[in-house]
Design an enzyme around this catalytic site. Structure first.
Site, PDB file in Angstrom:
ATOM      1  N   ASP A   1     -14.154  10.391  25.304  1.00 49.59           N
ATOM      2  CA  ASP A   1     -14.621   9.021  25.085  1.00 49.59           C
ATOM      3  C   ASP A   1     -15.599   9.025  23.914  1.00 49.59           C
ATOM      4  OD1 ASP A   1     -16.725  10.362  26.170  1.00 49.59           O
ATOM      5  OD2 ASP A   1     -16.887   9.128  27.971  1.00 49.59           O
ATOM      6  N   ASP A   2     -16.277   7.910  23.725  1.00 51.21           N
ATOM      7  CA  ASP A   2     -17.172   7.832  22.578  1.00 51.21           C
ATOM      8  C   ASP A   2     -18.565   8.318  22.935  1.00 51.21           C
ATOM      9  OD1 ASP A   2     -15.288   6.943  20.778  1.00 51.21           O
ATOM     10  OD2 ASP A   2     -15.381   4.931  21.619  1.00 51.21           O
TER      11      ASP A   2
END
Ligand code: WTA
Length: 727
Positions: free
Chosen positions: A562-563
């Site tokens: 994910d970020d």
């Protein structure tokens, strides 16, 4: 010298084929490649002979029971702690499937206990009162102190009495902004004793981040100290707290009590700004209180602490852990993963501002009555031999740290290690990111003299304790693999559709059922809890990590999908050490932010790209920003920011610096971008979504792997970005 290697006796197939291609759009830390998977490093016979779990068979037998009968397995362990009242008939109840209703995890509900009592009173009562609980080592070599379990209990009781006196009650939050003084674990334990919820904020966060956390959890009191010395630099913490309190007061959150420890090694009280009525010197009040304090008995499911961590959107998440399950889980994971013996001296280099310091500086070890080192300073100050100096000084047997530290010490040169004996060491540990095999081998061969197994522990703020970890005497290790799941943990690797993959595979790492140490919610936002962790792959807890499993069943973590960026660095290396590491001056300037020596940040930072982006766009001359993680030689991942400026604003070095300063100010120095890449535009789909995949490739200079850019609203943006790569 005790290490023996031979073909695996457990019928494991040695893998030589390359790993199947990873479907994950993530930055994979280089090295953990096929050839590595075949390398097995066995624990010595001596080590296995004395280990708590001495064989794979023994592990499998225990693991099987933990999965088939979690209630029986965990209640047997829980019974070893003190419970004022035993839990109800149902040992645990859970729903991890969003399709079946609200997500709920409960362990030992109805059981009445107190974790501080189990850490301290229980150890004192069983005859360990005179055992050292904490050896404290200050920033300057030669400054130190210690507390026995009895003394620690007395100090905790005094603070607990004070807190009660100023009105802190069960269920109230207390924000703690302290460096690694003994007062930090003392404060955590004092809060736990009276049932208050501590929220420790790493004392490297900026005033704005601190204010954000204060406004979210609305504490009854804030506990801090005037200043701290890190390496040669004095950091004025009270000033940061003052600004944060002024900020939160503007939003109507006013704090009545700011208890301030006078840290004389850094600054005298006369130099500290003071708000009469609100600010109180710890030393003036706390020692006056009685050294005994009745315990507030709490339910196993009453909250123990809140710890804010980064997610993939801007707002930090208040991860909430409760008492009973967390207690049982941290104690048990600590005991097995380090093969703990009462004679051990244990040192974890993490700061208590992070989960590692919660579970494996304070609670896990103290629940086992262990002797723990609390280190205020930076592991490379005054030189990169400091760790081994401390190891020899206290005869440390268990040493737990992060790959970033291993890598930076490795680059500083073996001579800093070999000039110390390190004979006391038994087990080494690693956490925070995948440890690349070359760092693993150096840690194993040079630091541990090829004698000490390495526990590469995979876990998260959310999981409370180790999830995938070696049991050091039980099976051969593979450098770079966290090996097998801990008792009670059912990892599942799923594909993008959420389909569980079997055997040798790569995908997204999930967990199928609950374990006692799991977090129960995000503070004040159960919906975000469900959306972030349970909705992506219905039926599972989703970790946010990519993972593969080899033919032998070993798990290999490949990094966040994910970020979220894992920037793991400590520092304070003088420039000389950095030049030895062959880092460029560019790295030096960005890592140091131009201080003559490098600042420290404990050992772990999880940073949401969105947090950094929102800090950048708050700069008046920045119109848009996109942040990605890139591989970084020392930090594991570095922060790489693409910045689009407002119309007509020219690029300049000054502006670059001012953008970096903005991020430092808003989040903390550790979140400062390593690189700012000017971007006339960002690659977006026609619906306006930024294609980070392309940005990651540009950032890591993998220009021949950009993939399909035809779906971009304006494909020419990519060429412009490449042209500006080295500007
Ligand atoms: C990463 C730190 C590979 C992972 C305890 C995870 C690891 C994130 C390891 C959690 C490891 C931690 N091998 N990756 N041994 N340990 N990670 O919440 O990406 O600060 O999701 O907790 O660190 O970071 P956090």
């Amino acid at each position: 010298n005790g290490i023996w290697r031979h073909p695996c006796p457990m019928n494991m197939n040695v893998v030589t084929s390359s790993r199947s291609s990873c479907p994950i759009n993530a930055v994979v830390l280089g090295e953990a490649l096929a050839s590595e998977e075949s390398e097995l490093v066995f624990p010595s016979k001596d080590f296995s002979g004395q280990a708590m779990v001495a064989s794979l068979e023994k592990y499998l037998e225990m693991y099987k029971r933990s999965i088939e009968d979690p209630a029986g397995f965990w209640s047997d362990i829980a019974s070893q702690f003190y419970w004022k009242e035993k839990w109800g008939k149902q040992v645990y109840s859970e729903n991890l499937d969003v399709r079946k209703g609200d997500i709920k995890i409960e362990w030992f509900k109805g059981g009445i206990t107190n974790i501080c009592y189990n850490c301290l009173d229980r150890n004192v009562e069983t005859g360990n009162g005179d055992k050292i609980a904490i050896y404290w080592e200050g920033n300057e070599p030669g400054s130190d102190g210690s507390l026995t379990y009895s003394q620690l209990l007395q100090k905790v009781c005094q603070l607990a009495n004070y807190l009660k006196d100023v009105g802190v009650k069960k269920g109230d939050a207390v924000v703690v902004y302290l460096p690694m003084l003994m007062e930090l674990p003392i404060t955590m334990l004092a809060c736990a004793r009276i049932g208050a919820i501590h929220s420790v904020v790493f004392a490297g966060f900026s005033s704005e981040s601190l204010a954000q956390r204060i406004m979210d959890c609305k504490p009854k009191a804030v506990i801090t100290c005037n200043a701290v010395k890190r390496g040669p630099k004095v950091i004025y913490l009270k000033g940061i707290v003052d600004t944060a309190l002024a900020e939160s007061a503007k939003s109507g959150i006013s704090i009545d009590v700011c208890l301030t420890y006078e840290n004389q090694s850094a600054m005298m009280r006369g130099e500290t700004k003071w708000q009469e009525g609100r600010d109180i010197w710890w030393q003036d009040v706390v020692p006056k209180y009685p050294t005994t304090c009745e315990v507030e008995w709490v339910d196993a499911e009453d909250p123990l602490f809140l710890l804010y961590t980064s997610g993939s959107t801007g707002k930090p998440k208040g991860v909430l852990h409760t008492t009973g399950g967390y207690m049982v889980y941290t104690a048990t994971t600590f005991k097995y993963a380090f093969d703990y013996k009462p004679s051990d001296v244990y040192w974890c280099t993490a700061d208590c501002g992070w989960i590692t310091g919660h579970s494996y500086v304070t609670y896990g070890p103290m629940l086992n009555g262990a002797t723990v080192i609390v280190f205020e300073g930076a592991p490379s100050y005054p030189d990169p031999g400091r760790c081994w100096d401390i190891v020899d000084k206290y005869k440390v047997t268990l040493f737990y740290t992060a790959p970033t530290l291993v890598r930076s010490l490795m680059r500083a040169g073996d001579e800093y290690v070999t000039r110390y004996s390190r004979k006391s060491l038994r087990v080494l540990g690693s956490v925070g990111e995948p440890i690349n095999p070359s760092a693993w081998r150096w840690f194993f061969n040079v630091v541990g003299d090829s004698r000490c197994p390495i526990s590469d522990t995979w876990w998260q703020t959310e999981t409370g304790g180790f999830m995938i970890t070696p049991l050091p005497g039980a099976w051969p290790q593979k450098p770079g693999s966290a090996t097998f799941p801990f008792f009670g943990v059912q990892p599942a690797i799923v594909d993008e559709k959420g389909l569980k993959l079997e055997g040798e595979c790569s995908g997204y790492l999930c967990v199928k059922s609950s374990w006692p140490g799991a977090f129960r919610t995000l503070y004040g936002d159960h919906e975000r809890y469900e959306t972030t962790y349970f909705k992506p792959f219905p039926g599972y807890y989703f970790s946010g990590d990519g993972c593969s499993r080899d033919k032998d069943g070993y798990y290999w973590l490949t990094g966040r999908v994910d970020d979220v960026i894992n920037v793991r660095y400590h520092s304070y290396l003088p420039w000389a050490a950095y030049s030895k590491m062959k880092l460029s001056i560019w790295d030096f300037v960005f890592i140091t932010n131009k201080f003559p020596v490098i600042r420290t940040c404990g050992s772990g930072h999880r940073i949401g790209t969105a947090e950094v982006e929102s800090a950048l766009v708050s700069h008046p001359q920045c119109s848009e920003a996109a942040v990605v993680g890139v591989e970084h030689e020392v930090k594991g991942q570095g922060i790489y920011a693409f910045v689009t400026l407002a119309d007509g604003v020219p690029y300049s070095e000054e502006l670059r610096k001012s953008l970096v300063v903005t991020v430092r100010k808003q989040i903390g120095a550790f979140a400062a971008p390593d690189k700012i890449h000017w971007a006339p535009g960002l690659p977006k789909t026609r619906s306006g979504k930024i294609m980070r995949r392309i940005l990651r490739k540009i950032a890591s200079r993998q220009l021949d792997e950009l993939g399909d850019t035809s779906t971009l609203a304006d494909p020419s943006v990519v060429d412009q970005l490449i042209a500006l790569s080295d500007s």
